[in-house]
Write a protein that holds these residues in place. Structure first.
Motif, PDB file in Angstrom:
ATOM      1  N   PHE A 192     -18.058   9.561 -25.618  1.00 55.46           N
ATOM      2  CA  PHE A 192     -18.100   8.641 -26.749  1.00 55.46           C
ATOM      3  C   PHE A 192     -19.499   8.093 -26.995  1.00 55.46           C
ATOM      4  CE2 PHE A 192     -13.750   8.506 -25.171  1.00 55.46           C
ATOM      5  CZ  PHE A 192     -13.055   8.799 -26.330  1.00 55.46           C
ATOM      6  N   VAL A 193     -20.256   7.910 -25.926  1.00 56.31           N
ATOM      7  CA  VAL A 193     -21.594   7.327 -26.047  1.00 56.31           C
ATOM      8  C   VAL A 193     -22.645   8.387 -26.367  1.00 56.31           C
ATOM      9  CG1 VAL A 193     -23.400   6.048 -24.823  1.00 56.31           C
ATOM     10  CG2 VAL A 193     -21.005   5.416 -24.521  1.00 56.31           C
TER      11      VAL A 193
ATOM     12  N   ALA B 264     -21.109  -2.349 -27.750  1.00 54.61           N
ATOM     13  CA  ALA B 264     -20.431  -1.585 -26.705  1.00 54.61           C
ATOM     14  C   ALA B 264     -21.437  -0.790 -25.862  1.00 54.61           C
ATOM     15  CB  ALA B 264     -19.398  -0.650 -27.319  1.00 54.61           C
ATOM     16  N   ALA B 265     -22.378  -0.128 -26.515  1.00 55.80           N
ATOM     17  CA  ALA B 265     -23.386   0.658 -25.788  1.00 55.80           C
ATOM     18  C   ALA B 265     -24.217  -0.238 -24.880  1.00 55.80           C
ATOM     19  CB  ALA B 265     -24.285   1.410 -26.768  1.00 55.80           C
ATOM     20  N   CYS B 266     -24.610  -1.374 -25.389  1.00 54.44           N
ATOM     21  CA  CYS B 266     -25.419  -2.306 -24.612  1.00 54.44           C
ATOM     22  C   CYS B 266     -24.614  -2.878 -23.441  1.00 54.44           C
ATOM     23  CB  CYS B 266     -25.923  -3.413 -25.514  1.00 54.44           C
ATOM     24  SG  CYS B 266     -27.181  -4.446 -24.753  1.00 54.44           S
ATOM     25  N   THR B 267     -23.363  -3.198 -23.683  1.00 56.91           N
ATOM     26  CA  THR B 267     -22.516  -3.755 -22.623  1.00 56.91           C
ATOM     27  C   THR B 267     -22.278  -2.743 -21.511  1.00 56.91           C
ATOM     28  OG1 THR B 267     -21.426  -5.219 -24.207  1.00 56.91           O
ATOM     29  CG2 THR B 267     -20.267  -4.793 -22.139  1.00 56.91           C
ATOM     30  N   LEU B 268     -21.974  -1.505 -21.867  1.00 56.22           N
ATOM     31  CA  LEU B 268     -21.774  -0.472 -20.844  1.00 56.22           C
ATOM     32  C   LEU B 268     -23.043  -0.291 -20.015  1.00 56.22           C
ATOM     33  CD1 LEU B 268     -19.767   2.206 -22.825  1.00 56.22           C
ATOM     34  CD2 LEU B 268     -18.928   0.780 -20.937  1.00 56.22           C
ATOM     35  N   ALA B 269     -24.183  -0.281 -20.673  1.00 56.60           N
ATOM     36  CA  ALA B 269     -25.452  -0.127 -19.952  1.00 56.60           C
ATOM     37  C   ALA B 269     -25.709  -1.309 -19.037  1.00 56.60           C
ATOM     38  CB  ALA B 269     -26.591   0.032 -20.943  1.00 56.60           C
ATOM     39  N   ASP B 270     -25.413  -2.511 -19.507  1.00 64.77           N
ATOM     40  CA  ASP B 270     -25.621  -3.702 -18.675  1.00 64.77           C
ATOM     41  C   ASP B 270     -24.744  -3.673 -17.432  1.00 64.77           C
ATOM     42  OD1 ASP B 270     -27.571  -4.744 -20.311  1.00 64.77           O
ATOM     43  OD2 ASP B 270     -26.222  -6.151 -21.334  1.00 64.77           O
TER      44      ASP B 270
ATOM     45  N   LEU C  90     -20.643   0.945 -10.089  1.00 62.50           N
ATOM     46  CA  LEU C  90     -20.257   0.540 -11.449  1.00 62.50           C
ATOM     47  C   LEU C  90     -20.626   1.626 -12.463  1.00 62.50           C
ATOM     48  CD1 LEU C  90     -21.206  -3.244 -11.481  1.00 62.50           C
ATOM     49  CD2 LEU C  90     -18.909  -2.249 -11.543  1.00 62.50           C
ATOM     50  N   ALA C  91     -21.793   2.210 -12.293  1.00 62.61           N
ATOM     51  CA  ALA C  91     -22.203   3.293 -13.192  1.00 62.61           C
ATOM     52  C   ALA C  91     -21.228   4.463 -13.087  1.00 62.61           C
ATOM     53  CB  ALA C  91     -23.620   3.753 -12.853  1.00 62.61           C
ATOM     54  N   GLN C  92     -20.845   4.804 -11.880  1.00 60.62           N
ATOM     55  CA  GLN C  92     -19.899   5.898 -11.693  1.00 60.62           C
ATOM     56  C   GLN C  92     -18.543   5.558 -12.297  1.00 60.62           C
ATOM     57  OE1 GLN C  92     -20.720   9.005 -10.334  1.00 60.62           O
ATOM     58  NE2 GLN C  92     -18.802   9.456 -11.370  1.00 60.62           N
ATOM     59  N   GLY C  93     -18.138   4.308 -12.195  1.00 58.09           N
ATOM     60  CA  GLY C  93     -16.871   3.878 -12.789  1.00 58.09           C
ATOM     61  C   GLY C  93     -16.861   4.045 -14.298  1.00 58.09           C
ATOM     62  N   ILE C  94     -17.981   3.766 -14.927  1.00 56.42           N
ATOM     63  CA  ILE C  94     -18.079   3.945 -16.376  1.00 56.42           C
ATOM     64  C   ILE C  94     -17.984   5.423 -16.733  1.00 56.42           C
ATOM     65  CG2 ILE C  94     -19.680   3.756 -18.330  1.00 56.42           C
ATOM     66  CD1 ILE C  94     -20.511   1.030 -17.108  1.00 56.42           C
ATOM     67  N   VAL C  95     -18.644   6.258 -15.954  1.00 55.62           N
ATOM     68  CA  VAL C  95     -18.556   7.704 -16.176  1.00 55.62           C
ATOM     69  C   VAL C  95     -17.125   8.185 -15.932  1.00 55.62           C
ATOM     70  CG1 VAL C  95     -19.312   9.967 -15.341  1.00 55.62           C
ATOM     71  CG2 VAL C  95     -20.978   8.122 -15.662  1.00 55.62           C
TER      72      VAL C  95
ATOM     73  N   LEU D 190     -29.218   1.631 -33.325  1.00 57.73           N
ATOM     74  CA  LEU D 190     -28.201   2.108 -32.387  1.00 57.73           C
ATOM     75  C   LEU D 190     -28.772   3.203 -31.493  1.00 57.73           C
ATOM     76  CD1 LEU D 190     -25.358   2.161 -31.243  1.00 57.73           C
ATOM     77  CD2 LEU D 190     -24.709   3.682 -33.130  1.00 57.73           C
ATOM     78  N   ARG D 191     -29.495   4.144 -32.081  1.00 63.83           N
ATOM     79  CA  ARG D 191     -30.128   5.205 -31.264  1.00 63.83           C
ATOM     80  C   ARG D 191     -31.034   4.603 -30.214  1.00 63.83           C
ATOM     81  NH1 ARG D 191     -31.352   7.599 -36.218  1.00 63.83           N
ATOM     82  NH2 ARG D 191     -33.540   7.103 -35.883  1.00 63.83           N
ATOM     83  N   LYS D 192     -31.800   3.600 -30.605  1.00 61.92           N
ATOM     84  CA  LYS D 192     -32.722   2.969 -29.649  1.00 61.92           C
ATOM     85  C   LYS D 192     -31.942   2.292 -28.524  1.00 61.92           C
ATOM     86  CE  LYS D 192     -36.421  -0.370 -29.234  1.00 61.92           C
ATOM     87  NZ  LYS D 192     -37.195  -1.421 -29.867  1.00 61.92           N
ATOM     88  N   GLU D 193     -30.864   1.595 -28.849  1.00 62.30           N
ATOM     89  CA  GLU D 193     -30.025   0.949 -27.831  1.00 62.30           C
ATOM     90  C   GLU D 193     -29.512   1.977 -26.825  1.00 62.30           C
ATOM     91  OE1 GLU D 193     -29.132  -2.195 -27.127  1.00 62.30           O
ATOM     92  OE2 GLU D 193     -30.291  -3.042 -28.756  1.00 62.30           O
ATOM     93  N   VAL D 194     -28.999   3.073 -27.353  1.00 64.30           N
ATOM     94  CA  VAL D 194     -28.414   4.101 -26.471  1.00 64.30           C
ATOM     95  C   VAL D 194     -29.505   4.734 -25.607  1.00 64.30           C
ATOM     96  CG1 VAL D 194     -27.218   6.314 -26.426  1.00 64.30           C
ATOM     97  CG2 VAL D 194     -26.462   4.539 -28.008  1.00 64.30           C
TER      98      VAL D 194
END
Length: 57
Positions: free
Chosen positions: A36-37, A10-16, A24-29, A48-52
């Motif tokens: 949650f992230v 999920a973290a990786c997908t949101l970042a992608d 798109l970034a603003q939409g996620i925010v 997980l910490r590294k991904e985030v």
């Protein structure tokens, strides 16, 4: 831990998604994902910490 894999994905997908355009970034925010992230930055799982940290900057 199956939930851990889901969190990583999920973290990786949101970042992608967020990296493509500011809109798109603003939409996620705007969707409320930050509360949650953000706590995942201090999660006990190093991967997980590294991904985030890598993807959510």
């Amino acid at each position: 831990e199956p939930e851990l894999s889901l969190r990583r994905t999920a973290a990786c997908t949101l970042a992608d998604i967020a990296k493509h355009t500011p809109e798109l970034a603003q939409g996620i925010v705007d969707a409320g994902s930050v509360p949650f992230v953000a706590p995942l930055i201090s999660h006990s799982d190093a991967k997980l910490r590294k991904e985030v940290k890598t993807h959510m900057h």
